[in-house]
Design a protein around this motif. Structure first.
Motif, PDB file in Angstrom:
ATOM      1  N   ASN A  30       0.829  -1.212   0.000  1.00  0.00           N
ATOM      2  CA  ASN A  30       0.000   0.000   0.000  1.00  0.00           C
ATOM      3  C   ASN A  30       0.863   1.262   0.000  1.00  0.00           C
ATOM      4  OD1 ASN A  30      -2.627   1.356   0.227  1.00  0.00           O
ATOM      5  ND2 ASN A  30      -1.790   2.027   2.181  1.00  0.00           N
ATOM      6  N   GLY A  34      -0.327   2.268  -3.279  1.00  0.00           N
ATOM      7  CA  GLY A  34      -1.663   2.719  -2.897  1.00  0.00           C
ATOM      8  C   GLY A  34      -1.875   4.204  -3.121  1.00  0.00           C
ATOM      9  N   PRO A  35      -3.046   4.680  -2.740  1.00  0.00           N
ATOM     10  CA  PRO A  35      -3.342   6.111  -2.872  1.00  0.00           C
ATOM     11  C   PRO A  35      -2.327   6.955  -2.103  1.00  0.00           C
ATOM     12  CG  PRO A  35      -5.308   4.871  -2.270  1.00  0.00           C
ATOM     13  CD  PRO A  35      -4.154   3.922  -2.173  1.00  0.00           C
ATOM     14  N   GLY A  36      -1.805   7.974  -2.734  1.00  0.00           N
ATOM     15  CA  GLY A  36      -0.846   8.868  -2.093  1.00  0.00           C
ATOM     16  C   GLY A  36       0.588   8.377  -2.137  1.00  0.00           C
ATOM     17  N   ARG A  39       2.975  11.020  -3.535  1.00  0.00           N
ATOM     18  CA  ARG A  39       3.142  12.135  -2.577  1.00  0.00           C
ATOM     19  C   ARG A  39       4.085  11.745  -1.443  1.00  0.00           C
ATOM     20  NH1 ARG A  39      -1.667  12.210  -0.542  1.00  0.00           N
ATOM     21  NH2 ARG A  39      -1.027  11.243   1.386  1.00  0.00           N
ATOM     22  N   ARG A 106      -1.670   1.162 -11.806  1.00  0.00           N
ATOM     23  CA  ARG A 106      -2.668   2.185 -12.143  1.00  0.00           C
ATOM     24  C   ARG A 106      -2.582   2.576 -13.618  1.00  0.00           C
ATOM     25  NH1 ARG A 106      -2.393   3.511  -6.782  1.00  0.00           N
ATOM     26  NH2 ARG A 106      -4.433   3.653  -5.815  1.00  0.00           N
TER      27      ARG A 106
END
Length: 125
Positions: A30, A34-36, A39, A106
Motif C-alpha cells: 500500500n 496505494g493512494p498517495g 506524494r 494504475r
C-alpha cells in the motif's frame, strides 16, 4: 488493509532503505502503490533536504545569493526524484519480494480502460 504496520523505529529504517518483515507486506504494498504513494515518495526525498540547504542562507552577502545556491541544488533534486520514482518503487517492491509490476498497476488499468473505450468507439468492442 490487513497485516501489521511498522512501529516508529521500523518506519525510520524503512525510509532509510531497510526491508520490513514479511508480516508487513500489505503495508509495504500500500505504501508503494496505494493512494498517495507518489506524494509520500516525494515528501520523503525532498523535505529532509530543506534544512540542510538552509545552511546556504548563512553565507555573507545578499539573500539572493544563498537562495540561488539552494535552487541550484534543489531544482535538479526535484527533477531526478520525479524521474526515478518508478525505478525506486520497483526496486523497493523487489526488495520486499513483491511483484515489481505493481509499480505501474494504475497506468495499466488506465490503459485498459482507454483501450476498451477506443474499441467501443470504433466498433471493435
Amino acid at each position: 488493509m490487513s497485516g501489521q504496520t511498522p512501529n516508529p523505529m521500523q518506519r525510520v529504517r524503512y525510509i532509510c532503505g531497510a526491508r520490513l518483515p514479511s508480516s508487513m507486506l500489505d503495508w509495504v504494498r500500500n505504501d508503494l502503490t496505494g493512494p498517495g504513494a507518489a506524494r509520500r515518495y516525494l515528501l520523503r526525498f525532498l523535505v529532509p533536504v530543506i534544512p540542510l540547504l538552509c545552511v546556504f542562507l548563512l553565507i555573507p552577502g545578499p539573500l539572493w545569493v544563498g537562495l540561488s545556491m539552494m535552487a541550484l541544488l534543489y531544482l535538479p533534486l526535484i527533477f531526478f526524484t520525479i524521474a526515478l520514482m518508478y525505478v525506486y518503487r520497483r526496486h523497493r517492491l523487489i526488495q520486499h519480494g513483491l511483484d515489481p509490476e505493481l509499480a505501474d498497476i494504475r497506468e495499466r488499468q488506465r490503459a485498459a480502460v482507454e483501450r476498451a473505450a477506443y474499441e467501443e468507439r470504433h466498433g471493435r468492442g
